[in-house]
Design a protein around this motif. Structure first.
Motif, PDB file in Angstrom:
ATOM      1  N   ILE A  30      67.736  -7.236 -62.554  1.00  0.00           N
ATOM      2  CA  ILE A  30      68.784  -8.232 -62.323  1.00  0.00           C
ATOM      3  C   ILE A  30      68.939  -8.338 -60.805  1.00  0.00           C
ATOM      4  O   ILE A  30      69.472  -7.424 -60.170  1.00  0.00           O
ATOM      5  CB  ILE A  30      70.101  -7.814 -62.998  1.00  0.00           C
ATOM      6  CG1 ILE A  30      69.868  -7.661 -64.493  1.00  0.00           C
ATOM      7  CG2 ILE A  30      71.201  -8.823 -62.698  1.00  0.00           C
ATOM      8  CD1 ILE A  30      70.997  -7.039 -65.250  1.00  0.00           C
ATOM      9  N   PRO A  31      68.447  -9.408 -60.201  1.00  0.00           N
ATOM     10  CA  PRO A  31      68.423  -9.511 -58.731  1.00  0.00           C
ATOM     11  C   PRO A  31      69.766  -9.913 -58.116  1.00  0.00           C
ATOM     12  O   PRO A  31      70.003 -11.072 -57.800  1.00  0.00           O
ATOM     13  CB  PRO A  31      67.342 -10.562 -58.475  1.00  0.00           C
ATOM     14  CG  PRO A  31      67.359 -11.422 -59.698  1.00  0.00           C
ATOM     15  CD  PRO A  31      67.753 -10.522 -60.840  1.00  0.00           C
ATOM     16  N   VAL A  32      70.650  -8.944 -57.979  1.00  0.00           N
ATOM     17  CA  VAL A  32      71.932  -9.146 -57.295  1.00  0.00           C
ATOM     18  C   VAL A  32      72.112  -8.000 -56.310  1.00  0.00           C
ATOM     19  O   VAL A  32      71.458  -6.966 -56.418  1.00  0.00           O
ATOM     20  CB  VAL A  32      73.127  -9.201 -58.277  1.00  0.00           C
ATOM     21  CG1 VAL A  32      73.005 -10.372 -59.239  1.00  0.00           C
ATOM     22  CG2 VAL A  32      73.288  -7.902 -59.037  1.00  0.00           C
ATOM     23  N   SER A  33      73.027  -8.168 -55.381  1.00  0.00           N
ATOM     24  CA  SER A  33      73.307  -7.102 -54.417  1.00  0.00           C
ATOM     25  C   SER A  33      74.151  -6.014 -55.077  1.00  0.00           C
ATOM     26  O   SER A  33      74.759  -6.224 -56.130  1.00  0.00           O
ATOM     27  CB  SER A  33      74.046  -7.663 -53.207  1.00  0.00           C
ATOM     28  OG  SER A  33      75.362  -8.047 -53.578  1.00  0.00           O
ATOM     29  N   ARG A  34      74.196  -4.877 -54.425  1.00  0.00           N
ATOM     30  CA  ARG A  34      74.996  -3.751 -54.924  1.00  0.00           C
ATOM     31  C   ARG A  34      76.471  -4.149 -55.043  1.00  0.00           C
ATOM     32  O   ARG A  34      77.129  -3.864 -56.039  1.00  0.00           O
ATOM     33  CB  ARG A  34      74.831  -2.575 -53.971  1.00  0.00           C
ATOM     34  CG  ARG A  34      75.549  -1.324 -54.372  1.00  0.00           C
ATOM     35  CD  ARG A  34      75.263  -0.192 -53.393  1.00  0.00           C
ATOM     36  NE  ARG A  34      73.878   0.245 -53.428  1.00  0.00           N
ATOM     37  CZ  ARG A  34      73.416   1.203 -54.243  1.00  0.00           C
ATOM     38  NH1 ARG A  34      74.227   1.813 -55.042  1.00  0.00           N
ATOM     39  NH2 ARG A  34      72.151   1.529 -54.219  1.00  0.00           N
ATOM     40  N   SER A  35      77.003  -4.832 -54.019  1.00  0.00           N
ATOM     41  CA  SER A  35      78.419  -5.217 -54.048  1.00  0.00           C
ATOM     42  C   SER A  35      78.684  -6.269 -55.122  1.00  0.00           C
ATOM     43  O   SER A  35      79.730  -6.241 -55.777  1.00  0.00           O
ATOM     44  CB  SER A  35      78.883  -5.710 -52.678  1.00  0.00           C
ATOM     45  OG  SER A  35      78.107  -6.801 -52.246  1.00  0.00           O
ATOM     46  N   ALA A  36      77.745  -7.197 -55.314  1.00  0.00           N
ATOM     47  CA  ALA A  36      77.901  -8.199 -56.375  1.00  0.00           C
ATOM     48  C   ALA A  36      77.861  -7.542 -57.756  1.00  0.00           C
ATOM     49  O   ALA A  36      78.595  -7.933 -58.666  1.00  0.00           O
ATOM     50  CB  ALA A  36      76.817  -9.267 -56.278  1.00  0.00           C
ATOM     51  N   TRP A  37      77.008  -6.518 -57.913  1.00  0.00           N
ATOM     52  CA  TRP A  37      76.941  -5.790 -59.194  1.00  0.00           C
ATOM     53  C   TRP A  37      78.281  -5.121 -59.490  1.00  0.00           C
ATOM     54  O   TRP A  37      78.833  -5.255 -60.575  1.00  0.00           O
ATOM     55  CB  TRP A  37      75.814  -4.758 -59.162  1.00  0.00           C
ATOM     56  CG  TRP A  37      75.772  -3.955 -60.417  1.00  0.00           C
ATOM     57  CD1 TRP A  37      76.316  -2.727 -60.621  1.00  0.00           C
ATOM     58  CD2 TRP A  37      75.193  -4.341 -61.669  1.00  0.00           C
ATOM     59  NE1 TRP A  37      76.103  -2.324 -61.909  1.00  0.00           N
ATOM     60  CE2 TRP A  37      75.419  -3.301 -62.571  1.00  0.00           C
ATOM     61  CE3 TRP A  37      74.494  -5.471 -62.096  1.00  0.00           C
ATOM     62  CZ2 TRP A  37      74.971  -3.339 -63.884  1.00  0.00           C
ATOM     63  CZ3 TRP A  37      74.047  -5.514 -63.408  1.00  0.00           C
ATOM     64  CH2 TRP A  37      74.297  -4.459 -64.283  1.00  0.00           C
ATOM     65  N   ILE A  68      70.609  -8.905 -70.514  1.00  0.00           N
ATOM     66  CA  ILE A  68      69.425  -9.738 -70.268  1.00  0.00           C
ATOM     67  C   ILE A  68      69.292 -10.800 -71.356  1.00  0.00           C
ATOM     68  O   ILE A  68      68.987 -11.960 -71.057  1.00  0.00           O
ATOM     69  CB  ILE A  68      68.160  -8.855 -70.181  1.00  0.00           C
ATOM     70  CG1 ILE A  68      68.227  -7.982 -68.923  1.00  0.00           C
ATOM     71  CG2 ILE A  68      66.897  -9.707 -70.167  1.00  0.00           C
ATOM     72  CD1 ILE A  68      67.193  -6.883 -68.883  1.00  0.00           C
ATOM     73  N   GLU A  69      69.522 -10.412 -72.603  1.00  0.00           N
ATOM     74  CA  GLU A  69      69.435 -11.378 -73.714  1.00  0.00           C
ATOM     75  C   GLU A  69      70.483 -12.476 -73.567  1.00  0.00           C
ATOM     76  O   GLU A  69      70.190 -13.645 -73.769  1.00  0.00           O
ATOM     77  CB  GLU A  69      69.622 -10.662 -75.044  1.00  0.00           C
ATOM     78  CG  GLU A  69      68.408  -9.853 -75.463  1.00  0.00           C
ATOM     79  CD  GLU A  69      68.645  -9.123 -76.776  1.00  0.00           C
ATOM     80  OE1 GLU A  69      69.511  -9.565 -77.568  1.00  0.00           O
ATOM     81  OE2 GLU A  69      67.961  -8.115 -77.012  1.00  0.00           O
ATOM     82  N   LYS A  70      71.714 -12.110 -73.195  1.00  0.00           N
ATOM     83  CA  LYS A  70      72.767 -13.099 -73.010  1.00  0.00           C
ATOM     84  C   LYS A  70      72.439 -14.057 -71.861  1.00  0.00           C
ATOM     85  O   LYS A  70      72.714 -15.238 -71.949  1.00  0.00           O
ATOM     86  CB  LYS A  70      74.111 -12.427 -72.724  1.00  0.00           C
ATOM     87  CG  LYS A  70      74.750 -11.808 -73.926  1.00  0.00           C
ATOM     88  CD  LYS A  70      76.074 -11.176 -73.565  1.00  0.00           C
ATOM     89  CE  LYS A  70      76.714 -10.489 -74.746  1.00  0.00           C
ATOM     90  NZ  LYS A  70      77.970  -9.809 -74.381  1.00  0.00           N
ATOM     91  N   ALA A  71      71.854 -13.521 -70.792  1.00  0.00           N
ATOM     92  CA  ALA A  71      71.488 -14.341 -69.646  1.00  0.00           C
ATOM     93  C   ALA A  71      70.357 -15.305 -69.978  1.00  0.00           C
ATOM     94  O   ALA A  71      70.255 -16.379 -69.406  1.00  0.00           O
ATOM     95  CB  ALA A  71      71.103 -13.466 -68.461  1.00  0.00           C
ATOM     96  N   GLY A  72      69.509 -14.912 -70.918  1.00  0.00           N
ATOM     97  CA  GLY A  72      68.384 -15.761 -71.317  1.00  0.00           C
ATOM     98  C   GLY A  72      68.784 -16.933 -72.186  1.00  0.00           C
ATOM     99  O   GLY A  72      68.053 -17.899 -72.322  1.00  0.00           O
ATOM    100  N   ASN A  73      69.964 -16.874 -72.768  1.00  0.00           N
ATOM    101  CA  ASN A  73      70.415 -17.970 -73.656  1.00  0.00           C
ATOM    102  C   ASN A  73      71.040 -19.100 -72.886  1.00  0.00           C
ATOM    103  O   ASN A  73      71.524 -19.082 -71.880  1.00  0.00           O
ATOM    104  CB  ASN A  73      71.431 -17.442 -74.673  1.00  0.00           C
ATOM    105  CG  ASN A  73      70.750 -16.524 -75.672  1.00  0.00           C
ATOM    106  OD1 ASN A  73      69.558 -16.596 -75.878  1.00  0.00           O
ATOM    107  ND2 ASN A  73      71.528 -15.644 -76.254  1.00  0.00           N
TER     108      ASN A  73
END
Length: 73
Positions: A30-37, A68-73
């Motif tokens: 999941i390509p986000v920054s540490r602070s965004a996570w 990941i599944e939710k993001a893919g929908n």
């Protein structure tokens, strides 16, 4: 791209968001920054962590797969 997640168990934050300066580099799932996570964890967008010790925080692989599944929908 193959999915680097194990079948079950736990993963640590660098396994989720990647660690490009590692040798060899760890690609992000999941390509986000540490602070965004962490902001997403706080808001409920990302799954809650499990504390294994005072300095060890992990996430359930099943929770990450569900995200990941939710993001893919």
């Amino acid at each position: 791209m193959s999915n680097p997640l194990p079948e079950s168990g736990y993963v640590r934050l660098p396994q989720i968001i990647g660690k490009p300066k590692a040798d060899p580099p760890v690609p992000p799932i999941i390509p986000v920054s540490r602070s965004a996570w962490w902001a997403g964890v706080k808001s409920g967008r990302y799954p809650k962590p499990v504390k294994l010790g005072p300095r060890t925080t992990v996430w359930k692989v099943s929770d990450i797969r569900e995200l990941i599944e939710k993001a893919g929908n």
